[in-house]
Design a protein around this motif. Structure first.
Motif, mmCIF file in Angstrom:
data_model
loop_
_atom_site.group_PDB
_atom_site.id
_atom_site.type_symbol
_atom_site.label_atom_id
_atom_site.label_comp_id
_atom_site.label_asym_id
_atom_site.label_seq_id
_atom_site.Cartn_x
_atom_site.Cartn_y
_atom_site.Cartn_z
ATOM 1 N N LEU A 12 0.938 -1.102 0.029
ATOM 2 C CA LEU A 12 -0.169 0.031 0.182
ATOM 3 C C LEU A 12 0.765 0.637 -0.064
ATOM 4 O O LEU A 12 2.129 1.650 0.708
ATOM 5 C CB LEU A 12 -0.599 -0.061 0.974
ATOM 6 N N PHE A 13 1.109 2.255 -1.200
ATOM 7 C CA PHE A 13 1.875 3.220 -1.035
ATOM 8 C C PHE A 13 0.359 4.066 -1.141
ATOM 9 O O PHE A 13 -0.114 4.177 -0.532
ATOM 10 C CB PHE A 13 2.697 3.431 -2.921
ATOM 11 N N TRP A 27 -4.184 6.994 -1.616
ATOM 12 C CA TRP A 27 -3.185 5.272 -1.000
ATOM 13 C C TRP A 27 -3.712 4.727 -2.742
ATOM 14 O O TRP A 27 -5.020 4.733 -2.921
ATOM 15 C CB TRP A 27 -4.528 5.554 -0.204
ATOM 16 N N LEU A 28 -2.394 3.668 -3.172
ATOM 17 C CA LEU A 28 -2.201 3.242 -4.067
ATOM 18 C C LEU A 28 -2.546 1.559 -3.471
ATOM 19 O O LEU A 28 -1.767 1.225 -2.995
ATOM 20 C CB LEU A 28 -1.812 3.545 -4.867
ATOM 21 N N LYS A 29 -3.230 0.016 -3.525
ATOM 22 C CA LYS A 29 -2.940 -0.458 -2.803
ATOM 23 C C LYS A 29 -2.683 -1.429 -4.488
ATOM 24 O O LYS A 29 -3.252 -1.540 -5.448
ATOM 25 C CB LYS A 29 -4.279 -1.006 -2.782
ATOM 26 N N THR A 145 -10.822 -9.087 0.531
ATOM 27 C CA THR A 145 -9.902 -9.093 0.685
ATOM 28 C C THR A 145 -8.742 -7.980 0.713
ATOM 29 O O THR A 145 -8.399 -7.833 2.030
ATOM 30 C CB THR A 145 -9.341 -10.647 0.049
ATOM 31 N N LEU A 146 -8.375 -7.449 -0.308
ATOM 32 C CA LEU A 146 -8.425 -5.948 -0.684
ATOM 33 C C LEU A 146 -8.394 -5.119 0.597
ATOM 34 O O LEU A 146 -7.153 -4.045 0.820
ATOM 35 C CB LEU A 146 -8.073 -5.411 -2.062
ATOM 36 N N LYS A 153 -3.956 -2.825 8.219
ATOM 37 C CA LYS A 153 -2.659 -1.363 8.119
ATOM 38 C C LYS A 153 -2.703 -0.146 8.308
ATOM 39 O O LYS A 153 -1.750 0.246 8.764
ATOM 40 C CB LYS A 153 -2.161 -1.131 6.234
ATOM 41 N N ASP A 154 -3.970 -0.288 8.948
ATOM 42 C CA ASP A 154 -5.041 1.156 9.867
ATOM 43 C C ASP A 154 -4.902 2.372 8.769
ATOM 44 O O ASP A 154 -4.203 3.412 9.371
ATOM 45 C CB ASP A 154 -4.197 1.161 10.652
ATOM 46 N N ALA A 155 -5.125 2.118 7.169
ATOM 47 C CA ALA A 155 -4.678 3.239 6.557
ATOM 48 C C ALA A 155 -6.455 3.942 6.663
ATOM 49 O O ALA A 155 -7.071 3.321 6.416
ATOM 50 C CB ALA A 155 -4.707 2.836 5.522
#
Length: 310
Positions: A12-13, A27-29, A145-146, A153-155
């Motif tokens: 996750l970026f 956020w980029l998954k 699941t994504l 990740k607490d994003a």
């Protein structure tokens, strides 16, 4: 006991605020980094596992490419033969990638619908399991699941942007949001013009089939979304938007320059939203983009699309 998942927990970026016209950090998954090259392994892998757990000795799947290679990867990992039926519009390079992953490939029909009908017939004739590429509850559960991973990740995110083809990914994202208590988080569903079956159906107020697919984003080339997907806006906040092929390709090129990862125009449809529709993102602080990936891309193809469209 269910087998361990075949998919990865992908990175996750976070972009800088100036990455897009939205002027917001995104956020980029990165599901482009799945072993199969796209998010499809999440759901297709789970459905293949389910069929094998219930006695399947062989699997058939219809696909324009990404679901096919996900099923091929699953079959190889699980030790079971897989046959993928693709329409004639699927490129030779994608067919070769599926074969190289270990599956047999049959070319049938000119559009996905024809390939899919043939795959169902062949599965019945061979007493094999049939795996649909986007219309099955276990697929949606797997794709969701994504969202589990992002939440884990607490994003902090307040909307999700995704591409839509047949709608399996959209259905999975909604399922993932709802099971994580995020039923109020909107999803922005993006399609390219010429492959916008959900957008056309919502505008018409009924689920319709497009007469054909004219977009280069062939992975979005389902002429009709699943009924469940058409019904989703009745139960979850979903906004449907479109982008042009040129805008999708421009987003792919910008993403490649920034992160050194190639993705299909089908994925570019989601990446383009922050530049093409910044007004829609104005009310959000932390958008999340599902970078769904795709195997139907290369440096050569990106160059050709750029020369043709930009």
């Amino acid at each position: 006991m269910p087998s361990a998942p075949l998919h990865l927990d992908t990175p996750l970026f976070r972009t800088s605020a100036d990455y897009s016209a939205s002027n917001k950090p995104l956020w980029l998954k990165l599901d482009a980094l799945q072993p199969s090259g796209s998010f499809k392994l999440r759901g297709v892998g789970r459905l293949c596992q389910h069929e094998i757990e219930n006695g399947a000795q062989e699997i058939f799947c219809a696909s324009g490419g990404n679901a096919g290679i996900a099923a091929a990867y699953a079959g190889r990992a699980l030790g079971i033969p897989v046959t993928i039926v693709v329409p004639a519009t699927t490129s030779a390079e994608v067919r070769q990638s599926i074969e190289a992953t270990g599956a047999a490939v049959i070319v049938h029909g000119t559009v996905f619908d024809e390939a899919n009908a043939f795959a169902i017939e062949q599965a019945k004739a061979s007493n094999a399991a049939y795996v649909h590429p986007f219309d099955h509850p276990l697929l949606w559960k797997g794709h969701g699941t994504l969202i589990d991973e992002v939440v884990g990740k607490d994003a902090d995110f307040d909307c999700v942007i995704t591409s839509v083809g047949g709608g399996g990914l959209l259905a999975g994202i909604v399922a993932g949001l709802q099971r994580n208590g995020l039923s109020d988080v909107p999803v922005i569903a993006s399609e390219t013009e010429g492959a916008a079956s959900l957008h056309a159906s919502l505008a018409a107020g009924e689920r319709i089939a497009l007469p054909g697919i004219s977009s280069i984003a062939s992975s979005l080339g389902a002429r009709q979304v699943a009924q469940h997907v058409f019904d989703l806006p009745k139960h979850h906040p979903i906004e449907s938007v479109t982008v042009t092929d040129a805008q999708a390709v421009a987003a792919c090129l910008k993403f490649a320059d920034a992160y050194r990862i190639l993705v299909e125009p089908a994925c570019g449809a989601a990446l383009a939203v922050a530049d093409v529709h910044p007004d829609i993102l104005a009310r959000f602080k932390n958008p999340l983009i599902e970078v769904c990936g795709g195997i139907g891309v290369s440096l050569e193809k990106l160059k050709a699309w750029k020369e043709r469209l930009l």
